[in-house]
Scaffold this active site. Sequence first.
Site, mmCIF file in Angstrom:
data_model
loop_
_atom_site.group_PDB
_atom_site.id
_atom_site.type_symbol
_atom_site.label_atom_id
_atom_site.label_comp_id
_atom_site.label_asym_id
_atom_site.label_seq_id
_atom_site.Cartn_x
_atom_site.Cartn_y
_atom_site.Cartn_z
ATOM 1 N N ARG A 132 80.752 38.535 0.759
ATOM 2 C CA ARG A 132 81.949 39.153 0.178
ATOM 3 C C ARG A 132 82.588 38.242 -0.880
ATOM 4 N NH1 ARG A 132 81.881 43.850 2.976
ATOM 5 N NH2 ARG A 132 81.450 43.674 5.189
ATOM 6 N N ASP B 134 87.965 42.624 6.179
ATOM 7 C CA ASP B 134 86.882 42.197 5.281
ATOM 8 C C ASP B 134 87.264 42.294 3.806
ATOM 9 O OD1 ASP B 134 85.235 41.621 7.407
ATOM 10 O OD2 ASP B 134 84.327 43.619 7.447
ATOM 11 N N ARG C 65 79.858 29.534 13.470
ATOM 12 C CA ARG C 65 80.936 30.444 13.882
ATOM 13 C C ARG C 65 81.107 30.454 15.399
ATOM 14 N NH1 ARG C 65 80.162 35.958 10.638
ATOM 15 N NH2 ARG C 65 82.213 36.352 11.543
ATOM 16 N N SER D 214 89.807 41.303 17.319
ATOM 17 C CA SER D 214 88.417 41.332 16.851
ATOM 18 C C SER D 214 87.656 42.491 17.464
ATOM 19 C CB SER D 214 87.720 40.012 17.210
ATOM 20 O OG SER D 214 86.320 40.173 17.104
ATOM 21 N N LYS E 205 78.000 49.360 7.455
ATOM 22 C CA LYS E 205 77.313 48.297 8.198
ATOM 23 C C LYS E 205 77.650 48.375 9.687
ATOM 24 C CE LYS E 205 78.629 43.909 7.275
ATOM 25 N NZ LYS E 205 79.109 43.217 8.484
ATOM 26 N N GLN F 204 84.541 42.846 17.153
ATOM 27 C CA GLN F 204 83.278 42.310 17.683
ATOM 28 C C GLN F 204 83.446 41.886 19.138
ATOM 29 O OE1 GLN F 204 82.024 39.233 14.975
ATOM 30 N NE2 GLN F 204 81.735 40.662 13.277
HETATM 31 C C1 S3P Z 1 82.942 44.149 12.518
HETATM 32 C C2 S3P Z 1 84.094 43.543 12.878
HETATM 33 C C3 S3P Z 1 84.858 42.613 12.030
HETATM 34 C C4 S3P Z 1 84.314 42.546 10.613
HETATM 35 C C5 S3P Z 1 82.833 42.628 10.535
HETATM 36 C C6 S3P Z 1 82.319 43.889 11.213
HETATM 37 C C7 S3P Z 1 82.318 45.104 13.451
HETATM 38 O O1 S3P Z 1 84.821 41.348 12.635
HETATM 39 O O2 S3P Z 1 84.754 41.363 9.970
HETATM 40 O O3 S3P Z 1 82.403 42.640 9.181
HETATM 41 O O4 S3P Z 1 81.422 45.875 13.029
HETATM 42 O O5 S3P Z 1 82.717 45.133 14.620
HETATM 43 P P1 S3P Z 1 85.942 40.964 13.736
HETATM 44 O O6 S3P Z 1 86.049 42.117 14.613
HETATM 45 O O7 S3P Z 1 85.452 39.769 14.473
HETATM 46 O O8 S3P Z 1 87.186 40.731 12.927
#
Ligand code: S3P
Length: 448
Positions: free
Chosen positions: A405, A329, A132, A177, A34, A179
């Site tokens: 999940r 995750d 969120r 994180s 993903k 993200q």
């Molecule tokens: C992801 C980062 C994770 C993860 C998400 C995918 C990504 O979140 O939980 O399913 O692709 O950067 P966080 O980085 O906020 O923990």
Amino acid sequence: MNADVAASTERPHGPRTASFSKGLSGSLRAAADKSISHRSLIFSAMAEGTSLITGLLESDDVLATARAVAQLGARVEKLGDGRWQVTGAPWRSPAAPLDLGNSGTGVRLLMGAAARFDLEAVFTGDESLSSRPMARVLDPLADMGVRSEAAEGGRLPTTVFGRSDIKPIDYTPPVASAQVKSAILLAGLGSDGETIVREPRLTRAHTETMGPLYGADFTVERDGPSAVIMVRGGRTLKAHDLEVPGDPSSAAFLVAAALLTPGSDVTITGVMTNPARFGLYETLQDMGADITLTPAGTRAGEALVDIHVRSSTLKGVEVPAERAPSMIDEYPILSVLAANAEGRTTMLGLEELRAKESDRLSASAKLLEVNGVKLELGDDYLIVEGCGAGGVPGGGMVQTFHDHRLAMSGLVMGLASRGPVTVDDVAMIATSYPTFFDDVAALGGVIS
Ligand code: S3P
């Protein structure tokens, strides 16, 4: 964007019940990753020229990102199963809000990526995503000179007012994180200086690994668990063809099912072993799982393995806080594995789980409790008293709180429990793993 992208497909929804299964067997190719799927669309949509993506994960989350980049100006075409062609363009204001559905990765990465163009974009999402926190991305973007307007508490809907003269920053995120890191780095592509993100604990590094494939100028300095990531802006990104590797987070559900059901012997092929994603597998080795990893080449610069897994008697372990980012995750499914282990499993450093698609920490605890498993839940830890192999009573109704999940974890629990386990809604499974039901059925698992 061609019609296939917009078409919504029939998918399972409502409650489902998983019943005791044994002798799971077979070999399956892992579902596509993903994180890499989102990033391949985003980088391609900003790059000059046409990129071909093969093996793209066609899940709801990734399709939402595909639609969003098309709204932002890229040409996005589905050529066949998992084969997508994306022609990049300078991004412009979308005519309508960008609806990222359930996807935290989609919305946060796109906020960062869009911030470096002269545009105004409204971001929306479903009920879970709208609860969120977005300030973790909007605050550093503000430091880069990007204005935004968010709903109360820094939530969606959020409008981002991008600008092509974005300022570089030197930033240490307060949370571990990927993200957040990625949003800043993607925005930094537009500055005329060097944007720096300092990570005390390494999170998945896909943005900085993939950026150079598209001609972006990233430098990474690692020092034990910490990393300093730099991006120099002003480069023109170039199209790149890429094949998406298999997702270790999706594979984890099948691996867990095979470990917990008696007499099982399963192989999952083509799973990415990126160290920032592989913490669960390390933990499983500590728990005594019968897992063999065989190297299986590389895809998109990522090493792959085939995972051969047989039913195992697991023992409880302590999972250190430092490992959390590399398996962030995987805690719901680890909770299920721990419930079936001999002895106690202690999971530490879990505060970030509370900001996921649901409050995954308390939702995982509830999943176990309604199925007769004893535990202790703290603000940032979970201690599970294992029932031993085949010892989980089951019989519970699991609330999934719009969290894919949780839904998959509840069903895997049911495959190995004494009584069947029902989950209240499986619709969200399609956000990350649309072939989950087919895959479980192909191995011989019973879900009705
Ligand atoms: C992801 C980062 C994770 C993860 C998400 C995918 C990504 O979140 O939980 O399913 O692709 O950067 P966080 O980085 O906020 O923990």
